[in-house]
Design an enzyme around this catalytic site. Structure first.
Site, short mmCIF file in Angstrom:
data_model
loop_
_atom_site.label_atom_id
_atom_site.label_comp_id
_atom_site.label_asym_id
_atom_site.label_seq_id
_atom_site.Cartn_x
_atom_site.Cartn_y
_atom_site.Cartn_z
N GLU A 187 -44.15 25.32 7.04
CA GLU A 187 -43.94 26.79 7.12
C GLU A 187 -45.45 27.31 6.51
OE1 GLU A 187 -42.08 29.14 8.20
OE2 GLU A 187 -40.23 28.03 8.42
N GLU A 242 -43.86 32.57 16.85
CA GLU A 242 -44.86 32.04 15.79
C GLU A 242 -46.10 31.66 16.40
OE1 GLU A 242 -42.37 29.53 13.65
OE2 GLU A 242 -41.04 31.19 13.07
N HIS A 246 -44.38 25.88 11.63
CA HIS A 246 -43.76 27.22 11.72
C HIS A 246 -44.44 28.03 10.97
CE1 HIS A 246 -39.60 26.03 13.57
NE2 HIS A 246 -39.88 24.89 13.14
N HIS A 264 -40.89 28.25 18.14
CA HIS A 264 -40.56 29.53 17.96
C HIS A 264 -41.60 30.54 18.57
CE1 HIS A 264 -37.58 28.58 14.66
NE2 HIS A 264 -36.92 28.66 15.57
ZN LIG Z 1 -39.96 28.99 12.95
#
Ligand SMILES: [Zn+2]
Length: 230
Positions: free
Chosen positions: A206, A49, A153, A46
């Site tokens: 995350e 990020e 992430h 992403h």
């Molecule tokens: Zn992500």
């Protein structure tokens, strides 16, 4: 495995290998390992990020040479990183573009901040694997055939994996976050779902909602230390 001096950590001291090309023509690069790949670490799928790329790069820069059994993709979505967008140059959320049984052409919704409504529309692609970044990553995974993949992430602050493997356990303790066996919402076409269907264990880390330099202070050294020993 000896660590480089902090003064030497400005660059990555060994060659990265090209495994594909992005939709806008940027090289897709990975840091190979010397022997059989047991773990592939992936950051930056992403584009919004970027702290995931920064942290993984800082970890990698501890080492003077490639690791024996761990390979790294520092930025799986370089166009998104360059544009500052979650998706790639075609507004496709790459983490919804993998060929899974539940892949859906439906628009995927994201949000600008954790407090925002999910109203930002992104595409899952015109079909599974419609994007060059997705195709290249799948080919790389097939070539390396790792036992486990760590997909980084932010900023939900949890560790999600089917099994609490030693790495999942380590990351849960390191980030003092919750371990989940399910992220709690459907992720059709995600890398994690794809890996699950292909019998590769996936850990989604995350990161907590912290500035890049705080992530570095908290996690870079312990993670490099852990990786130097497995
Ligand atoms: Zn992500």
């Amino acid at each position: 495995m000896t660590f480089r001096n902090p003064s030497e950590r400005g660059t990555i001291p060994f060659d990265l290998t090209r495994f594909g090309i992005s939709e806008l023509g940027a090289p897709l690069l990975f840091a190979p390992c010397r022997e059989k790949c047991n773990l592939l670490c992936i950051a930056g799928i992403h584009g919004e990020e970027p702290e995931t790329t920064f942290l993984l790069s800082r970890v990698l820069r501890h080492f003077a040479e490639p690791l024996n059994n761990i390979a790294f993709v520092l930025c799986a979505n370089p166009d998104g990183a360059a544009l500052g967008t979650r998706g790639n140059a075609n507004s496709v959320d790459l983490n919804r573009n993998f060929p899974t049984a539940n892949w859906s052409a439906q628009t995927t919704l994201s949000r600008a901040t954790l407090e925002s409504e999910r109203i930002t529309e992104l595409s899952s692609g015109t079909k599974p694997k419609s994007e060059s970044e997705t195709c290249a990553l799948i080919e790389l995974i097939n070539d390396l055939n790792p036992k486990e993949i760590l997909s980084i992430h932010s900023p939900l602050n949890c560790v999600e994996s089917k099994h609490k493997t030693p790495l999942a356990q380590f990351l849960t303790e390191l980030s003092q976050s919750e371990h989940k066996t399910d992220i709690g919402y459907p992720t059709p076409g995600s890398l994690g779902t794809y890996l699950g269907e292909n019998a590769i264990h996936c850990i989604t880390w995350e990161l907590p909602r912290l500035a890049p330099e705080i992530l570095h202070i908290k996690f870079a050294e312990p993670l490099a230390d852990y990786m130097s020993k497995v």
